[in-house]
Design a protein around this motif. Structure first.
Motif, PDB file in Angstrom:
ATOM      1  N   LEU A  37      37.705   5.960  43.777  1.00 46.73           N
ATOM      2  CA  LEU A  37      36.973   5.839  42.521  1.00 46.73           C
ATOM      3  C   LEU A  37      36.785   7.239  41.944  1.00 46.73           C
ATOM      4  N   THR A  38      37.192   7.420  40.684  1.00 48.47           N
ATOM      5  CA  THR A  38      36.897   8.713  40.057  1.00 48.47           C
ATOM      6  C   THR A  38      35.907   8.492  38.916  1.00 48.47           C
ATOM      7  N   LEU A  39      34.979   9.434  38.792  1.00 45.47           N
ATOM      8  CA  LEU A  39      33.935   9.324  37.773  1.00 45.47           C
ATOM      9  C   LEU A  39      33.810  10.656  37.052  1.00 45.47           C
ATOM     10  N   HIS A  40      33.574  10.599  35.750  1.00 42.64           N
ATOM     11  CA  HIS A  40      33.366  11.841  35.008  1.00 42.64           C
ATOM     12  C   HIS A  40      31.928  12.305  35.219  1.00 42.64           C
ATOM     13  N   ASP A  41      31.805  13.525  35.727  1.00 42.66           N
ATOM     14  CA  ASP A  41      30.488  14.067  36.056  1.00 42.66           C
ATOM     15  C   ASP A  41      30.092  15.091  34.987  1.00 42.66           C
ATOM     16  N   THR A  42      28.958  14.847  34.336  1.00 45.46           N
ATOM     17  CA  THR A  42      28.531  15.739  33.243  1.00 45.46           C
ATOM     18  C   THR A  42      28.248  17.147  33.759  1.00 45.46           C
ATOM     19  N   MET A  43      27.730  17.275  34.969  1.00 46.00           N
ATOM     20  CA  MET A  43      27.357  18.593  35.493  1.00 46.00           C
ATOM     21  C   MET A  43      28.589  19.509  35.602  1.00 46.00           C
ATOM     22  N   SER A  44      29.654  19.014  36.229  1.00 50.75           N
ATOM     23  CA  SER A  44      30.838  19.862  36.404  1.00 50.75           C
ATOM     24  C   SER A  44      31.764  19.768  35.199  1.00 50.75           C
ATOM     25  N   GLY A  45      31.541  18.738  34.360  1.00 45.77           N
ATOM     26  CA  GLY A  45      32.428  18.534  33.206  1.00 45.77           C
ATOM     27  C   GLY A  45      33.793  18.026  33.624  1.00 45.77           C
ATOM     28  N   LYS A  46      33.885  17.499  34.854  1.00 46.04           N
ATOM     29  CA  LYS A  46      35.196  17.078  35.375  1.00 46.04           C
ATOM     30  C   LYS A  46      35.145  15.644  35.880  1.00 46.04           C
ATOM     31  N   LYS A  47      36.357  15.083  35.975  1.00 45.09           N
ATOM     32  CA  LYS A  47      36.469  13.783  36.623  1.00 45.09           C
ATOM     33  C   LYS A  47      36.601  14.061  38.111  1.00 45.09           C
ATOM     34  N   LEU A  48      35.709  13.503  38.904  1.00 47.63           N
ATOM     35  CA  LEU A  48      35.701  13.807  40.335  1.00 47.63           C
ATOM     36  C   LEU A  48      35.896  12.536  41.151  1.00 47.63           C
ATOM     37  N   GLU A  49      36.456  12.711  42.321  1.00 48.17           N
ATOM     38  CA  GLU A  49      36.539  11.559  43.219  1.00 48.17           C
ATOM     39  C   GLU A  49      35.135  11.277  43.752  1.00 48.17           C
ATOM     40  N   PHE A  50      34.745  10.015  43.726  1.00 44.20           N
ATOM     41  CA  PHE A  50      33.397   9.682  44.194  1.00 44.20           C
ATOM     42  C   PHE A  50      33.393   9.556  45.713  1.00 44.20           C
ATOM     43  N   GLN A  51      32.562  10.392  46.320  1.00 44.97           N
ATOM     44  CA  GLN A  51      32.402  10.306  47.775  1.00 44.97           C
ATOM     45  C   GLN A  51      30.912  10.246  48.069  1.00 44.97           C
ATOM     46  N   PRO A  52      30.421   9.081  48.471  1.00 46.33           N
ATOM     47  CA  PRO A  52      28.973   8.959  48.668  1.00 46.33           C
ATOM     48  C   PRO A  52      28.513   9.735  49.881  1.00 46.33           C
ATOM     49  N   LEU A  53      27.232  10.057  49.892  1.00 49.99           N
ATOM     50  CA  LEU A  53      26.667  10.714  51.076  1.00 49.99           C
ATOM     51  C   LEU A  53      26.703   9.768  52.257  1.00 49.99           C
ATOM     52  N   ASN A  54      26.388   8.498  51.972  1.00 53.52           N
ATOM     53  CA  ASN A  54      26.337   7.504  53.033  1.00 53.52           C
ATOM     54  C   ASN A  54      26.831   6.166  52.454  1.00 53.52           C
ATOM     55  N   ALA A  55      28.021   5.728  52.919  1.00 55.74           N
ATOM     56  CA  ALA A  55      28.621   4.512  52.358  1.00 55.74           C
ATOM     57  C   ALA A  55      27.757   3.280  52.613  1.00 55.74           C
ATOM     58  N   GLU A  56      26.869   3.385  53.592  1.00 56.78           N
ATOM     59  CA  GLU A  56      25.987   2.251  53.925  1.00 56.78           C
ATOM     60  C   GLU A  56      24.777   2.189  52.998  1.00 56.78           C
ATOM     61  N   LYS A  57      24.582   3.267  52.226  1.00 55.34           N
ATOM     62  CA  LYS A  57      23.449   3.263  51.295  1.00 55.34           C
ATOM     63  C   LYS A  57      23.751   4.214  50.132  1.00 55.34           C
ATOM     64  N   VAL A  58      24.569   3.695  49.201  1.00 50.90           N
ATOM     65  CA  VAL A  58      24.871   4.479  48.007  1.00 50.90           C
ATOM     66  C   VAL A  58      23.675   4.332  47.065  1.00 50.90           C
ATOM     67  N   THR A  59      23.218   5.463  46.510  1.00 56.93           N
ATOM     68  CA  THR A  59      22.014   5.398  45.686  1.00 56.93           C
ATOM     69  C   THR A  59      22.330   5.719  44.228  1.00 56.93           C
ATOM     70  N   MET A  60      21.845   4.857  43.343  1.00 54.79           N
ATOM     71  CA  MET A  60      22.101   5.064  41.906  1.00 54.79           C
ATOM     72  C   MET A  60      20.825   4.791  41.120  1.00 54.79           C
TER      73      MET A  60
END
Ligand code: AMP
Ligand code: ZN
Length: 460
Positions: free
Chosen positions: A3-26
């Motif tokens: 999954l790639t998502l555009h991140d406003t902070m870096s201004g880039k499209k980044l691959e999404f890598q959660p901290l913990n796949a068992e508890k992704v927080t949004m």
């Protein structure tokens, strides 16, 4: 599945890598409840509901969307309408949830209210004061922006340039024009809570920081909202939370949706150029409105007009036209995966226009094929793609009978109301509530009146 998502902070499209796949927080900044939701307000709710559905395919997700129920605009609405603040917020929270449900927006896992987190906010302010990031002046507590050197990173603003350019008159209780309110005094006619700085109420930015800390922790995976929230709201949330949490990253990915506009002007309550969701629902089904919102990529501007809705209605007519008279067994449906062209489009920073065009390719294929098994297989793929998009959930044959007012639809609703009455007279309140939720999910509002239950389509 990357999954790639555009991140406003870096201004880039980044691959999404959660901290913990068992508890992704949004976390999604939710509505300020003093008015009915307009279609611009519905854009983040729908877009990030789609992201939540996509994340739930791969991960365990904890999704929080808050309610801002203490705000100066709410106070003003209460004075104007003569209703109490509690009545205003209760009415508009209910209306918001009914409208969003009609657009297929699933309830978040947690929907915290700001007024229920005042103690957490006071603790965070005390902590910021203790650590030297905030100061107290005339019953106000302010965040001192110059103490946080990364201020401006999200919105790409440079504090020194901002200072040079600013000619704003500085309020007497502020050291600098950029310092923002964490706590402010309340007069007796306004909502207020006792605090170490006197009776007062919190600043808006602090509400989100405190609710995020309480429900999701110090570092979250995704923080989302409309583009207008980048500055100052999200910039200020970052400053507060990062300083309260010893410099820990606050949110790992920042997502922002573009504006929905009318005649090239941002739709906004203050400009008065709004189309309310509840009004649109009188003429179009929630599904048409949802598709209309998803026809543009979420980061692009979306120019809204009657044509947007007419176009979406025609698109759904075509899809339902191809699905008509095809039986898809539950077994087949359960064994079907989201078709990979649709999935790849969504995984690419939620490219909904591409995903929808891939669904059309499937519909074309479906119309061409004469083999019954093949028909069922393609129809199943369209329906499964619809589950993730939050579309194609109506019965294809009913679709063409103007479901909202069709006799069958009315009969179905009346029958559910009778069943709910029965459950209530048997004191089976769990069942009665379940039936009410079912009606709610169909976009129906019920009202218990002395002469019995009244219902109508759309929110109240
Ligand atoms: P509010 O209730 O005004 O705080 O807004 C709720 C959400 O709607 C926020 O995420 C805003 O960024 C978003 N929003 C408000 N107006 C628009 C618009 N015209 N287009 C897109 N998003 C909007
Ligand atoms: Zn927020």
């Amino acid at each position: 599945m990357k999954l790639t998502l555009h991140d406003t902070m870096s201004g880039k499209k980044l691959e999404f890598q959660p901290l913990n796949a068992e508890k992704v927080t949004m976390y999604l900044c939710g509505p300020t409840v003093y008015n009915y939701a307009h279609i611009g307000n519905a854009r983040p709710a729908v877009v990030f509901d789609l992201l939540a559905r996509l994340l739930r395919q791969q991960y365990k997700l904890l999704f929080v969307r808050n309610i801002t129920d203490v705000d100066d605009k709410i106070n003003a609405a209460a004075i104007e309408s003569g209703q109490s603040i509690g009545e205003i917020t209760k009415k508009f929270i209910k209306a918001y949830n009914i409208d969003m449900a009609a657009l297929g927006v699933g309830a978040p896992d947690i929907e915290p209210k700001a007024t229920e987190h005042i103690a957490e906010m006071i603790l965070m302010i005390r902590d910021l004061l203790k650590k030297g990031y905030a100061y107290e002046q005339d019953g106000h507590v302010l965040f001192e922006v110059s103490t946080y050197e990364d201020y401006g990173l999200l919105s790409k603003r440079n504090l020194t340039e901002m200072k040079l350019g600013s000619r704003i008159e500085i309020a007497s209780y502020k050291k600098s024009a950029h310092d923002f309110v964490l706590w402010k005094p309340s007069t007796p006619d306004f909502p207020g809570w006792d605090s170490p700085w006197g009776r007062g109420r919190p600043g808006w930015h602090l509400e989100c920081s405190a609710m995020i800390e309480k429900h999701l922790g110090d570092t979250i995976d995704i923080h989302a909202g409309g583009q207008d929230l980048v500055f100052p709201h999200h910039e200020n949330e970052i400053a507060q939370s990062t300083c309260a949490h010893q410099g820990k990253v606050f949110s790992r990915y920042w997502l922002h949706n573009g504006f929905l506009s009318i005649d090239n002007t941002k739709m906004s309550k203050s400009l008065g150029n709004v189309s309310l969701v509840r009004d649109l629902l009188k003429d179009y089904s929630g599904e048409v409105i949802r598709l209309a919102l998803l026809t543009a990529h979420y980061r692009q501007p979306l120019e809204w007009s009657e044509e947007t809705l007419i176009g979406a209605k025609k698109m759904l007519d075509r899809i339902y036209g191809s699905l008509r008279d095809i039986e898809v067994s539950t077994k087949k449906l359960n064994a079907t995966k989201v078709p990979s062209p649709v999935m790849s489009a969504l995984l690419n920073d939620l490219n909904t226009p591409m995903a929808i065009s891939e669904v059309f390719n499937l519909a074309k294929e479906l119309n061409k094929t004469t083999d019954q098994n093949q028909k069922e297989a393609i129809a199943a793929e369209i329906l499964i793609a619809g589950r993730i998009l939050g579309l194609f959930e109506s019965d294809a044959n009913e679709w063409f009978q103007n479901k909202n007012t069709s006799i069958q639809f009315k009969q179905e609703i009346e029958s559910l109301i009778v069943q709910r009455d029965l459950a209530r007279s048997n004191k089976d309140f769990i069942k009665a509530d379940q039936i009410r939720d079912k009606l709610f999910a169909k976009g129906v509002t019920i009202e218990d009146t002395p002469s019995g239950v009244r219902w109508h389509y759309g929110s109240n």
